[in-house]
Design a protein around this motif. Structure first.
Motif: not given
Length: 159
Positions: A80-84, A87-90, A132-133
């Motif tokens: 996961d490279e999102s900043d939180g 929504i992302s996987m996990g 997602m996203g």
């Protein structure tokens, strides 16, 4: 021969599969081998239900080992490279069905880990892809056989 599709897994899903594979190879194989040995000692194999059951169990174990090894061979752990803030996987997500006014909670995982009975949906499912996203408070639309269903993101958290 075509290259096998990558199996996207969460780190928890990867560990769970590795643990299951270890248990099947180390413990379950020995157990079933012992059952087969004991059933052989009972005599005539042609009418030996214990022997047949043990051989069926052995076949099931070997089939599951082969299945897990194939998944692991093509596994790719989702990073996961999102900043939180999206929504992302996990993520564990709580949504509200805007028509039925019902809340649901589930975790978004790779298709290999998906199990709706355990509240785990695939990132490739229509709802998973729509979420997602998305951000908290967003409304997403999902194409379903009954028409378009709208869900509002009530909350989500990355674990």
């Amino acid at each position: 021969m075509a290259e096998a599709k990558k199996q996207l897994l969460t780190s928890e899903g990867l560990k769970k599969l590795e643990d299951e594979l270890h248990d099947l190879k180390v413990n379950r194989r020995k157990e079933v081998a012992q059952k087969i040995k004991e059933a052989r000692e009972l005599g005539d194999l042609s009418e030996n239900a214990e022997y047949d059951a043990a051989k069926d169990e052995q076949r099931d174990i070997e089939s599951r080992i082969e299945q897990i090894e194939k998944i692991l061979k093509n596994a790719e752990v989702y990073e996961d490279e999102s900043d939180g803030t999206v929504i992302s996987m996990g993520c564990t997500v709580k949504v509200k069905d805007m028509e039925l006014k019902e809340e649901m909670e589930f975790k978004i995982v790779g298709s290999t880990e998906a199990n709706s009975l355990e509240g785990m949906i695939s990132n490739e499912s229509p709802l998973g892809m729509a979420l997602m996203g998305a951000k908290k408070g967003a409304t997403v639309k999902v194409e379903a056989p009954v028409g378009v269903i709208k869900y509002k993101v009530v909350d989500f958290e990355k674990k």
